[in-house]
Design an enzyme around this catalytic site. Structure first.
Site, PDB file in Angstrom:
ATOM      1  N   ASN A 202      11.745   7.476-182.109  1.00  0.00           N
ATOM      2  CA  ASN A 202      10.860   8.398-182.819  1.00  0.00           C
ATOM      3  C   ASN A 202      10.762   7.873-184.243  1.00  0.00           C
ATOM      4  O   ASN A 202      11.723   7.976-185.015  1.00  0.00           O
ATOM      5  CB  ASN A 202      11.407   9.828-182.782  1.00  0.00           C
ATOM      6  CG  ASN A 202      10.497  10.797-183.535  1.00  0.00           C
ATOM      7  OD1 ASN A 202       9.949  10.448-184.574  1.00  0.00           O
ATOM      8  ND2 ASN A 202      10.336  11.996-183.024  1.00  0.00           N
TER       9      ASN A 202
ATOM     10  N   GLU B  12       6.022  10.201-182.206  1.00  0.00           N
ATOM     11  CA  GLU B  12       5.583  10.636-183.540  1.00  0.00           C
ATOM     12  C   GLU B  12       4.965   9.479-184.324  1.00  0.00           C
ATOM     13  O   GLU B  12       5.326   9.237-185.477  1.00  0.00           O
ATOM     14  CB  GLU B  12       6.710  11.316-184.324  1.00  0.00           C
ATOM     15  CG  GLU B  12       6.968  12.739-183.868  1.00  0.00           C
ATOM     16  CD  GLU B  12       7.623  13.612-184.936  1.00  0.00           C
ATOM     17  OE1 GLU B  12       6.867  14.194-185.736  1.00  0.00           O
ATOM     18  OE2 GLU B  12       8.861  13.706-184.966  1.00  0.00           O
TER      19      GLU B  12
ATOM     20  N   TYR C  23       7.017  12.903-175.813  1.00  0.00           N
ATOM     21  CA  TYR C  23       7.442  13.629-177.022  1.00  0.00           C
ATOM     22  C   TYR C  23       7.314  15.128-176.781  1.00  0.00           C
ATOM     23  O   TYR C  23       6.213  15.678-176.743  1.00  0.00           O
ATOM     24  CB  TYR C  23       6.594  13.198-178.223  1.00  0.00           C
ATOM     25  CG  TYR C  23       6.911  13.959-179.493  1.00  0.00           C
ATOM     26  CD1 TYR C  23       8.207  14.041-179.968  1.00  0.00           C
ATOM     27  CD2 TYR C  23       5.915  14.616-180.205  1.00  0.00           C
ATOM     28  CE1 TYR C  23       8.503  14.751-181.116  1.00  0.00           C
ATOM     29  CE2 TYR C  23       6.200  15.326-181.354  1.00  0.00           C
ATOM     30  CZ  TYR C  23       7.499  15.390-181.805  1.00  0.00           C
ATOM     31  OH  TYR C  23       7.798  16.099-182.939  1.00  0.00           O
TER      32      TYR C  23
ATOM     33  N   ASP D 187      11.655  11.436-177.052  1.00  0.00           N
ATOM     34  CA  ASP D 187      12.307  12.475-177.834  1.00  0.00           C
ATOM     35  C   ASP D 187      12.074  13.775-177.087  1.00  0.00           C
ATOM     36  O   ASP D 187      10.965  14.319-177.126  1.00  0.00           O
ATOM     37  CB  ASP D 187      11.697  12.519-179.235  1.00  0.00           C
ATOM     38  CG  ASP D 187      12.251  13.653-180.080  1.00  0.00           C
ATOM     39  OD1 ASP D 187      13.135  14.390-179.596  1.00  0.00           O
ATOM     40  OD2 ASP D 187      11.769  13.811-181.219  1.00  0.00           O
TER      41      ASP D 187
ATOM     42  N   ASN E 221      13.776  16.516-177.626  1.00  0.00           N
ATOM     43  CA  ASN E 221      14.086  17.618-178.547  1.00  0.00           C
ATOM     44  C   ASN E 221      15.049  18.643-177.959  1.00  0.00           C
ATOM     45  O   ASN E 221      15.018  19.822-178.325  1.00  0.00           O
ATOM     46  CB  ASN E 221      12.798  18.281-179.058  1.00  0.00           C
ATOM     47  CG  ASN E 221      12.352  17.680-180.386  1.00  0.00           C
ATOM     48  OD1 ASN E 221      13.165  17.487-181.289  1.00  0.00           O
ATOM     49  ND2 ASN E 221      11.070  17.370-180.512  1.00  0.00           N
TER      50      ASN E 221
ATOM     51  N   ASP F 280      14.246   9.896-189.286  1.00  0.00           N
ATOM     52  CA  ASP F 280      15.450  10.707-189.072  1.00  0.00           C
ATOM     53  C   ASP F 280      16.063  10.452-187.684  1.00  0.00           C
ATOM     54  O   ASP F 280      17.154  10.932-187.395  1.00  0.00           O
ATOM     55  CB  ASP F 280      15.190  12.200-189.310  1.00  0.00           C
ATOM     56  CG  ASP F 280      13.913  12.720-188.684  1.00  0.00           C
ATOM     57  OD1 ASP F 280      13.145  11.918-188.106  1.00  0.00           O
ATOM     58  OD2 ASP F 280      13.667  13.933-188.762  1.00  0.00           O
ATOM     59  N   HIS F 281      15.381   9.655-186.863  1.00  0.00           N
ATOM     60  CA  HIS F 281      15.917   9.251-185.562  1.00  0.00           C
ATOM     61  C   HIS F 281      16.356   7.792-185.604  1.00  0.00           C
ATOM     62  O   HIS F 281      15.728   6.966-186.287  1.00  0.00           O
ATOM     63  CB  HIS F 281      14.849   9.368-184.477  1.00  0.00           C
ATOM     64  CG  HIS F 281      14.393  10.769-184.195  1.00  0.00           C
ATOM     65  ND1 HIS F 281      14.756  11.467-183.073  1.00  0.00           N
ATOM     66  CD2 HIS F 281      13.592  11.602-184.899  1.00  0.00           C
ATOM     67  CE1 HIS F 281      14.198  12.663-183.079  1.00  0.00           C
ATOM     68  NE2 HIS F 281      13.486  12.774-184.185  1.00  0.00           N
TER      69      HIS F 281
END
Length: 273
Positions: free
Chosen positions: A10, A37, A109, A154, A156, A257-258
DNA sequence: ATGTCGGATGCGATCCGA
């Protein structure tokens, strides 16, 4: 057949992160890279730069500002298909075949779900659950055809206690609530998907792929979650040969952030399609 | 409640989504 390397990441904007993506390709030389993303329309996707790095085969599904998925490959892709879960064209799932490897790659995603883990008051959370349900149903309809599929993305959701830095505290935080974990388990049942990382690692070993931007020193605090997954269908389970969370990339400025997740497959050990 | 990102809008600072 040589070992196959797949990376999923991501990137939180493929344009903002293009130098880091190129560095990742150079340093890890995967056969296939799945991106989530991307936050870019197809017209503005950095196709030429990736092609120049040796990845001319690209399947992308983007939209302005949000979401966006892409599969970039050193090997030819075929049968590229987008799927709009819940009928919404919001660029969250793209599928492609890699004929050289007799493999399908899906790049996913899942909606993050907002902040409040209550479907009654938070429509984003309700939508996340509906998305997982619809996707599970969609995959379940494929059951019976035993395909060699790798699902990267991802999702989540961090399903296991050691997929988060504090199981008890995060049980009331979106990504680790029982209801999401239940929905993800249903999705995993749909095609008897095998979770690559947990197949290769004991469940009690912490594994994280995401660390919030909001924690000052992410490495010291290590308040991570395993949101990024690689799943394979049963014929590919014997081929699972190794994985690595490429945490060094979490420091490549400016960072996503991943962290990227690398999975290696030894296709000599896979079952037939 | 907070923290920090990236993109879009519209041209600056604010909003959305994460």
């Amino acid at each position: 057949m040589p070992r196959v390397r797949l990376v999923t990441w991501n990137v939180n904007s493929v344009r903002k992160r293009l130098p880091q993506v190129l560095r990742l390709l150079e340093e890890t030389a995967p056969d296939v890279l799945c991106l989530q993303e991307t936050k870019v329309t197809d017209a503005l996707f950095p196709a030429a730069a990736l092609a120049e790095m040796g990845y001319p085969h690209q399947a992308r599904y983007g939209m302005p500002g949000y979401n966006g998925v892409a599969i970039v490959s050193r090997r030819p892709l075929a049968g590229v298909r987008r799927h709009d879960v819940l009928g919404r064209p919001d660029a969250r799932l793209i599928l492609a075949q890699v004929p050289d490897l007799d493999l399908d790659v899906h790049c996913l995603y899942v909606p993050a779900g907002g902040d409040v883990p209550d479907p009654e008051t938070n429509p984003r959370f309700a939508d996340k659950l509906a998305f997982l349900d619809a996707l599970a149903e969609w995959y379940a309809a494929w059951f019976g055809r035993i395909d060699r599929i790798v699902l990267c993305g991802d999702v989540n959701v961090a399903p296991l206690p050691r997929d988060v830095w504090d199981h008890r505290r995060l049980s009331r935080v979106v990504t680790h609530t029982p209801v999401e974990i239940d929905r993800l388990a249903r999705l995993r049942s749909s095609l008897l998907w095998v979770d690559a990382v947990r197949d290769l690692t004991p469940d009690d070993e912490p594994v994280f792929t995401w660390w919030s931007y909001r924690a000052g020193d992410w490495r010291t605090a290590n308040k991570g979650r395993r949101l990024d997954h690689v799943w394979v269908t049963p014929p590919l389970a014997p081929a699972l040969a190794g994985y690595a969370v490429l945490t060094e990339a979490r420091d490549w400025r400016p960072p996503s952030d991943h962290a990227p997740l690398l999975v290696t497959l030894d296709l000599d050990r896979a079952g037939a399609e």
